[in-house]
Scaffold this motif. Structure first.
Motif, PDB file in Angstrom:
ATOM      1  N   ILE A 164       0.824  -1.211   0.000  1.00  0.00           N
ATOM      2  CA  ILE A 164       0.000   0.000   0.000  1.00  0.00           C
ATOM      3  C   ILE A 164       0.861   1.265   0.000  1.00  0.00           C
ATOM      4  O   ILE A 164       0.337   2.371   0.162  1.00  0.00           O
ATOM      5  CB  ILE A 164      -1.001   0.013   1.176  1.00  0.00           C
ATOM      6  N   GLY A 165       2.169   1.097  -0.164  1.00  0.00           N
ATOM      7  CA  GLY A 165       3.032   2.256  -0.356  1.00  0.00           C
ATOM      8  C   GLY A 165       3.785   2.739   0.866  1.00  0.00           C
ATOM      9  O   GLY A 165       4.443   3.771   0.815  1.00  0.00           O
ATOM     10  N   ILE A 166       3.705   2.006   1.983  1.00  0.00           N
ATOM     11  CA  ILE A 166       4.425   2.395   3.201  1.00  0.00           C
ATOM     12  C   ILE A 166       5.708   1.570   3.287  1.00  0.00           C
ATOM     13  O   ILE A 166       5.672   0.370   3.568  1.00  0.00           O
ATOM     14  CB  ILE A 166       3.560   2.190   4.458  1.00  0.00           C
ATOM     15  N   HIS A 167       6.826   2.230   3.042  1.00  0.00           N
ATOM     16  CA  HIS A 167       8.113   1.534   3.024  1.00  0.00           C
ATOM     17  C   HIS A 167       8.969   1.856   4.240  1.00  0.00           C
ATOM     18  O   HIS A 167       9.939   1.158   4.514  1.00  0.00           O
ATOM     19  CB  HIS A 167       8.871   1.884   1.740  1.00  0.00           C
ATOM     20  N   ASP A 168       8.624   2.920   4.954  1.00  0.00           N
ATOM     21  CA  ASP A 168       9.344   3.287   6.175  1.00  0.00           C
ATOM     22  C   ASP A 168       8.668   2.570   7.340  1.00  0.00           C
ATOM     23  O   ASP A 168       7.694   3.064   7.917  1.00  0.00           O
ATOM     24  CB  ASP A 168       9.306   4.809   6.357  1.00  0.00           C
ATOM     25  N   VAL A 169       9.157   1.370   7.673  1.00  0.00           N
ATOM     26  CA  VAL A 169       8.532   0.532   8.699  1.00  0.00           C
ATOM     27  C   VAL A 169       9.581   0.128   9.723  1.00  0.00           C
ATOM     28  O   VAL A 169      10.616  -0.442   9.366  1.00  0.00           O
ATOM     29  CB  VAL A 169       7.890  -0.733   8.085  1.00  0.00           C
ATOM     30  N   ASN A 170       9.319   0.421  10.993  1.00  0.00           N
ATOM     31  CA  ASN A 170      10.197   0.015  12.093  1.00  0.00           C
ATOM     32  C   ASN A 170       9.509  -1.064  12.921  1.00  0.00           C
ATOM     33  O   ASN A 170       8.357  -0.881  13.344  1.00  0.00           O
ATOM     34  CB  ASN A 170      10.512   1.204  13.001  1.00  0.00           C
ATOM     35  N   PHE A 171      10.211  -2.160  13.157  1.00  0.00           N
ATOM     36  CA  PHE A 171       9.708  -3.235  14.006  1.00  0.00           C
ATOM     37  C   PHE A 171      10.432  -3.196  15.346  1.00  0.00           C
ATOM     38  O   PHE A 171      11.657  -3.094  15.396  1.00  0.00           O
ATOM     39  CB  PHE A 171       9.916  -4.596  13.344  1.00  0.00           C
ATOM     40  N   ILE A 172       9.658  -3.295  16.415  1.00  0.00           N
ATOM     41  CA  ILE A 172      10.207  -3.382  17.759  1.00  0.00           C
ATOM     42  C   ILE A 172       9.654  -4.657  18.379  1.00  0.00           C
ATOM     43  O   ILE A 172       8.458  -4.762  18.658  1.00  0.00           O
ATOM     44  CB  ILE A 172       9.833  -2.149  18.596  1.00  0.00           C
ATOM     45  N   HIS A 173      10.532  -5.641  18.550  1.00  0.00           N
ATOM     46  CA  HIS A 173      10.117  -6.953  19.049  1.00  0.00           C
ATOM     47  C   HIS A 173      10.486  -7.114  20.522  1.00  0.00           C
ATOM     48  O   HIS A 173      11.649  -6.940  20.891  1.00  0.00           O
ATOM     49  CB  HIS A 173      10.800  -8.072  18.261  1.00  0.00           C
ATOM     50  N   ALA A 174       9.503  -7.435  21.342  1.00  0.00           N
ATOM     51  CA  ALA A 174       9.761  -7.894  22.706  1.00  0.00           C
ATOM     52  C   ALA A 174       9.701  -9.416  22.653  1.00  0.00           C
ATOM     53  O   ALA A 174       8.620  -9.994  22.515  1.00  0.00           O
ATOM     54  CB  ALA A 174       8.730  -7.331  23.668  1.00  0.00           C
ATOM     55  N   GLU A 175      10.861 -10.067  22.727  1.00  0.00           N
ATOM     56  CA  GLU A 175      10.928 -11.512  22.500  1.00  0.00           C
ATOM     57  C   GLU A 175      11.376 -12.272  23.750  1.00  0.00           C
ATOM     58  O   GLU A 175      11.923 -11.693  24.689  1.00  0.00           O
ATOM     59  CB  GLU A 175      11.906 -11.806  21.360  1.00  0.00           C
ATOM     60  N   GLY A 187      14.200  -9.208  27.161  1.00  0.00           N
ATOM     61  CA  GLY A 187      13.457  -8.935  25.932  1.00  0.00           C
ATOM     62  C   GLY A 187      12.627  -7.678  26.045  1.00  0.00           C
ATOM     63  O   GLY A 187      12.560  -6.867  25.107  1.00  0.00           O
ATOM     64  N   LEU A 188      11.988  -7.478  27.202  1.00  0.00           N
ATOM     65  CA  LEU A 188      11.151  -6.291  27.400  1.00  0.00           C
ATOM     66  C   LEU A 188      12.006  -5.030  27.462  1.00  0.00           C
ATOM     67  O   LEU A 188      11.663  -4.005  26.867  1.00  0.00           O
ATOM     68  CB  LEU A 188      10.329  -6.450  28.671  1.00  0.00           C
ATOM     69  N   ASN A 189      13.124  -5.097  28.159  1.00  0.00           N
ATOM     70  CA  ASN A 189      13.996  -3.932  28.275  1.00  0.00           C
ATOM     71  C   ASN A 189      14.587  -3.533  26.921  1.00  0.00           C
ATOM     72  O   ASN A 189      14.713  -2.341  26.616  1.00  0.00           O
ATOM     73  CB  ASN A 189      15.111  -4.200  29.275  1.00  0.00           C
ATOM     74  N   GLN A 190      14.959  -4.527  26.119  1.00  0.00           N
ATOM     75  CA  GLN A 190      15.493  -4.222  24.793  1.00  0.00           C
ATOM     76  C   GLN A 190      14.444  -3.543  23.924  1.00  0.00           C
ATOM     77  O   GLN A 190      14.745  -2.578  23.188  1.00  0.00           O
ATOM     78  CB  GLN A 190      15.991  -5.501  24.125  1.00  0.00           C
ATOM     79  N   ALA A 191      13.198  -4.034  24.012  1.00  0.00           N
ATOM     80  CA  ALA A 191      12.118  -3.428  23.238  1.00  0.00           C
ATOM     81  C   ALA A 191      11.860  -2.002  23.691  1.00  0.00           C
ATOM     82  O   ALA A 191      11.676  -1.097  22.858  1.00  0.00           O
ATOM     83  CB  ALA A 191      10.854  -4.268  23.361  1.00  0.00           C
ATOM     84  N   LYS A 192      11.881  -1.758  24.984  1.00  0.00           N
ATOM     85  CA  LYS A 192      11.626  -0.411  25.494  1.00  0.00           C
ATOM     86  C   LYS A 192      12.732   0.552  25.077  1.00  0.00           C
ATOM     87  O   LYS A 192      12.460   1.725  24.808  1.00  0.00           O
ATOM     88  CB  LYS A 192      11.487  -0.456  27.013  1.00  0.00           C
ATOM     89  N   ALA A 193      13.967   0.085  25.048  1.00  0.00           N
ATOM     90  CA  ALA A 193      15.067   0.947  24.615  1.00  0.00           C
ATOM     91  C   ALA A 193      14.909   1.351  23.150  1.00  0.00           C
ATOM     92  O   ALA A 193      15.107   2.507  22.783  1.00  0.00           O
ATOM     93  CB  ALA A 193      16.404   0.223  24.834  1.00  0.00           C
ATOM     94  N   LYS A 194      14.517   0.386  22.300  1.00  0.00           N
ATOM     95  CA  LYS A 194      14.295   0.694  20.892  1.00  0.00           C
ATOM     96  C   LYS A 194      13.086   1.611  20.722  1.00  0.00           C
ATOM     97  O   LYS A 194      13.088   2.502  19.865  1.00  0.00           O
ATOM     98  CB  LYS A 194      14.096  -0.608  20.108  1.00  0.00           C
ATOM     99  N   LEU A 195      12.072   1.389  21.542  1.00  0.00           N
ATOM    100  CA  LEU A 195      10.877   2.211  21.476  1.00  0.00           C
ATOM    101  C   LEU A 195      11.188   3.666  21.795  1.00  0.00           C
ATOM    102  O   LEU A 195      10.717   4.588  21.106  1.00  0.00           O
ATOM    103  CB  LEU A 195       9.828   1.679  22.448  1.00  0.00           C
ATOM    104  N   ALA A 196      12.013   3.898  22.796  1.00  0.00           N
ATOM    105  CA  ALA A 196      12.378   5.260  23.166  1.00  0.00           C
ATOM    106  C   ALA A 196      13.089   5.965  22.024  1.00  0.00           C
ATOM    107  O   ALA A 196      12.876   7.161  21.773  1.00  0.00           O
ATOM    108  CB  ALA A 196      13.252   5.240  24.415  1.00  0.00           C
ATOM    109  N   ALA A 197      13.929   5.232  21.299  1.00  0.00           N
ATOM    110  CA  ALA A 197      14.654   5.820  20.170  1.00  0.00           C
ATOM    111  C   ALA A 197      13.708   6.185  19.032  1.00  0.00           C
ATOM    112  O   ALA A 197      13.868   7.224  18.386  1.00  0.00           O
ATOM    113  CB  ALA A 197      15.725   4.848  19.681  1.00  0.00           C
ATOM    114  N   VAL A 198      12.706   5.359  18.790  1.00  0.00           N
ATOM    115  CA  VAL A 198      11.751   5.610  17.707  1.00  0.00           C
ATOM    116  C   VAL A 198      10.806   6.749  18.060  1.00  0.00           C
ATOM    117  O   VAL A 198      10.518   7.622  17.235  1.00  0.00           O
ATOM    118  CB  VAL A 198      10.962   4.328  17.384  1.00  0.00           C
ATOM    119  N   ALA A 199      10.307   6.742  19.296  1.00  0.00           N
ATOM    120  CA  ALA A 199       9.331   7.765  19.708  1.00  0.00           C
ATOM    121  C   ALA A 199       9.986   9.125  19.835  1.00  0.00           C
ATOM    122  O   ALA A 199       9.360  10.147  19.579  1.00  0.00           O
ATOM    123  CB  ALA A 199       8.687   7.356  21.017  1.00  0.00           C
TER     124      ALA A 199
END
Length: 199
Positions: A164-175, A187-199
């Motif tokens: 649908i034309g959205i190519h800028d996609v960031n995935f944040i996985h809590a694994e 896993g949760l802490n790693q996801a939160k760290a990435k989330l802070a960088a994206v937000a």
């Protein structure tokens, strides 16, 4: 001012990691972008029906030939699609259920992937119409699947977004959330760290 559309899909309201990530995202995004408008659509609270004959009829039949059920299905699809079209940033919160996305999220996608509106067919193939938007996907997974053949979330959603034309996609996985030892916390802490960088 930007518009942010958040799609919640966890079946759980309590103790949901994907919902926890969403709450963190909203808090951090509002701190960084106080003037932005945030809309949350919760597919567990208000489920979207799965693709059926009524929706197909609403899409394909001339207005005068649509039944009441088809008109209702089309109106629902239009509402969901209009929300997506209005958004600058799409956030999908998706726990991994049986190696893929929840069926509620798939149903939402089935309502908004619409020929002539979010994509079109051309002589060289389909072309996405939602260029200029970005997407963020927050996942919660019991095991560790990133980059493995067991991951049917990220490849599928990347393909759908590109379609649908959205190519800028960031995935944040809590694994590793259901694994023993310190995997859950790590896993949760790693996801939160990435989330802070994206937000």
């Amino acid at each position: 001012m930007s518009r942010v559309l958040i799609i919640e899909s966890s079946a759980r309201q309590q103790d949901s990691v994907s919902r926890q990530l969403t709450r963190d995202f909203i808090e951090q995004w509002r701190a960084a972008h106080p003037d932005d408008e945030i809309t949350v659509r919760d597919l567990a609270v208000t489920p979207v029906p799965h693709l059926d004959a009524h929706l197909l009829g609403g899409w394909m039949k001339p207005q005068a030939q649509r039944s009441a059920a088809e008109r209702d299905a089309l109106a629902r699809s239009n509402e969901l699609t209009d929300e997506l079209l209005a958004a600058d940033v799409l956030v999908m919160a998706a726990p991994m259920y049986n190696f893929t996305i929840p069926s509620t999220l798939k149903a939402w996608l089935d309502h908004v992937l619409r020929a002539g509106i979010t994509f079109k067919y051309t002589p060289t193939g389909p072309q996405g119409l939602l260029t200029g938007k970005r997407a963020i996907v927050l996942t919660a997974r019991g095991g560790i699947h990133a980059g493995a053949t067991s991951d049917h979330q990220e490849p599928y959603l990347r393909q759908v977004m590109a379609f649908i034309g959205i190519h800028d996609v960031n995935f944040i996985h809590a694994e590793g959330l259901n694994m023993s030892g310190d995997f859950h916390e790590k896993g949760l802490n790693q996801a939160k760290a990435k989330l802070a960088a994206v937000a």
